[in-house]
Enzyme design. Structure first.
Site, PDB file in Angstrom:
ATOM      1  N   ILE A   1       0.826  -1.207   0.000  1.00  0.00           N
ATOM      2  CA  ILE A   1       0.000   0.000   0.000  1.00  0.00           C
ATOM      3  C   ILE A   1       0.867   1.267   0.000  1.00  0.00           C
ATOM      4  O   ILE A   1       0.398   2.348  -0.381  1.00  0.00           O
ATOM      5  CB  ILE A   1      -0.957  -0.018   1.219  1.00  0.00           C
ATOM      6  CG1 ILE A   1      -2.171   0.843   0.989  1.00  0.00           C
ATOM      7  CG2 ILE A   1      -0.237   0.362   2.504  1.00  0.00           C
ATOM      8  CD1 ILE A   1      -3.281   0.628   2.012  1.00  0.00           C
TER       9      ILE A   1
ATOM     10  N   ASN B   1      12.172  -8.530   6.747  1.00  0.00           N
ATOM     11  CA  ASN B   1      12.612  -7.901   7.987  1.00  0.00           C
ATOM     12  C   ASN B   1      12.199  -8.773   9.171  1.00  0.00           C
ATOM     13  O   ASN B   1      11.129  -9.384   9.151  1.00  0.00           O
ATOM     14  CB  ASN B   1      11.981  -6.512   8.129  1.00  0.00           C
ATOM     15  CG  ASN B   1      12.382  -5.575   7.006  1.00  0.00           C
ATOM     16  OD1 ASN B   1      13.528  -5.593   6.551  1.00  0.00           O
ATOM     17  ND2 ASN B   1      11.445  -4.752   6.532  1.00  0.00           N
TER      18      ASN B   1
ATOM     19  N   HIS C   1       6.594 -11.787   5.811  1.00  0.00           N
ATOM     20  CA  HIS C   1       6.343 -11.396   4.424  1.00  0.00           C
ATOM     21  C   HIS C   1       7.654 -11.096   3.737  1.00  0.00           C
ATOM     22  O   HIS C   1       8.535 -10.463   4.307  1.00  0.00           O
ATOM     23  CB  HIS C   1       5.425 -10.171   4.347  1.00  0.00           C
ATOM     24  CG  HIS C   1       5.794  -9.068   5.292  1.00  0.00           C
ATOM     25  ND1 HIS C   1       5.474  -9.103   6.637  1.00  0.00           N
ATOM     26  CD2 HIS C   1       6.464  -7.907   5.104  1.00  0.00           C
ATOM     27  CE1 HIS C   1       5.921  -8.016   7.241  1.00  0.00           C
ATOM     28  NE2 HIS C   1       6.543  -7.270   6.328  1.00  0.00           N
ATOM     29  N   LEU C   2       7.748 -11.556   2.495  1.00  0.00           N
ATOM     30  CA  LEU C   2       8.858 -11.163   1.641  1.00  0.00           C
ATOM     31  C   LEU C   2       8.455  -9.896   0.927  1.00  0.00           C
ATOM     32  O   LEU C   2       7.363  -9.826   0.349  1.00  0.00           O
ATOM     33  CB  LEU C   2       9.128 -12.230   0.573  1.00  0.00           C
ATOM     34  CG  LEU C   2       9.957 -13.449   0.922  1.00  0.00           C
ATOM     35  CD1 LEU C   2      10.162 -14.267  -0.344  1.00  0.00           C
ATOM     36  CD2 LEU C   2      11.298 -13.059   1.515  1.00  0.00           C
TER      37      LEU C   2
HETATM   38  P1  AMP Z   1       7.447  -4.455   7.285  1.00  0.00           P
HETATM   39  O1  AMP Z   1       7.743  -3.030   7.697  1.00  0.00           O
HETATM   40  O2  AMP Z   1       8.634  -5.217   6.757  1.00  0.00           O
HETATM   41  O3  AMP Z   1       6.727  -5.199   8.384  1.00  0.00           O
HETATM   42  O4  AMP Z   1       6.462  -4.340   6.067  1.00  0.00           O
HETATM   43  C1  AMP Z   1       5.090  -4.167   6.221  1.00  0.00           C
HETATM   44  C2  AMP Z   1       4.587  -3.627   4.923  1.00  0.00           C
HETATM   45  O5  AMP Z   1       3.179  -3.790   4.893  1.00  0.00           O
HETATM   46  C3  AMP Z   1       4.862  -2.130   4.708  1.00  0.00           C
HETATM   47  O6  AMP Z   1       5.664  -1.951   3.553  1.00  0.00           O
HETATM   48  C4  AMP Z   1       3.460  -1.529   4.559  1.00  0.00           C
HETATM   49  O7  AMP Z   1       3.415  -0.496   3.612  1.00  0.00           O
HETATM   50  C5  AMP Z   1       2.650  -2.743   4.142  1.00  0.00           C
HETATM   51  N1  AMP Z   1       1.230  -2.669   4.442  1.00  0.00           N
HETATM   52  C6  AMP Z   1       0.664  -2.387   5.635  1.00  0.00           C
HETATM   53  N2  AMP Z   1      -0.676  -2.440   5.536  1.00  0.00           N
HETATM   54  C7  AMP Z   1      -0.958  -2.781   4.242  1.00  0.00           C
HETATM   55  C8  AMP Z   1      -2.161  -2.997   3.511  1.00  0.00           C
HETATM   56  N3  AMP Z   1      -3.371  -2.875   4.080  1.00  0.00           N
HETATM   57  N4  AMP Z   1      -2.074  -3.327   2.203  1.00  0.00           N
HETATM   58  C9  AMP Z   1      -0.863  -3.443   1.615  1.00  0.00           C
HETATM   59  N5  AMP Z   1       0.307  -3.266   2.256  1.00  0.00           N
HETATM   60  C10 AMP Z   1       0.263  -2.947   3.553  1.00  0.00           C
END
Ligand code: AMP
Length: 114
Positions: free
Chosen positions: A31, A87, A100-101
């Site tokens: 997002i 991460n 998540h990758l």
């Molecule tokens: P991390 O910081 O490695 O945990 O990555 C989490 C990722 O999830 C971030 O890049 C956010 O932008 C993404 N994210 C959070 N909520 C959503 C959502 N509803 N849809 C798509 N991506 C999301």
């Protein structure tokens, strides 16, 4: 997990731009994209962090990478190059505690990351 945002995305409770979906793996566009291609590839099973992985999760981790390779190919980045990163924990920037990758491509990516 009922309070996990990514479990809600898998379940369709929260909308997402789906890129890939099979019985074990789900992928959708980030997002807050940090590159022209920024896709998150996640297991359907809830695993909070890399620290929570068990030996029997080895197959799903391999599948995440195979899906990353497929999406990169589908989007035309096989030869141009791309980054795949996961991460672990707050100090590394993990904000959603469902592994998540990140698949990133389409701009020069610095190394080391910040
Ligand atoms: P991390 O910081 O490695 O945990 O990555 C989490 C990722 O999830 C971030 O890049 C956010 O932008 C993404 N994210 C959070 N909520 C959503 C959502 N509803 N849809 C798509 N991506 C999301």
């Amino acid at each position: 997990m009922s309070d996990c945002i990514f479990c809600k995305i898998i379940g369709g409770e929260i909308p997402s731009q789906v890129v890939y979906d099979d019985e074990d793996v789900f992928a959708f566009r980030d997002i807050n994209a940090q590159a022209p291609l920024h896709v998150l590839i996640i297991p359907k099973a809830h695993i909070a962090t890399i620290n929570d992985l068990e030996t029997n999760n080895a197959d799903i981790i391999g599948k995440l990478y195979l899906v990353a390779k497929k999406i990169a190919a589908d989007e035309g980045y096989t030869n141009k190059g791309y980054r795949v990163v996961m991460n672990c924990g707050e100090a590394a920037g993990q904000t959603v505690f469902h592994i998540h990758l990140h698949l990133l491509a389409g701009r020069p990516l610095d190394w080391p990351p910040g």
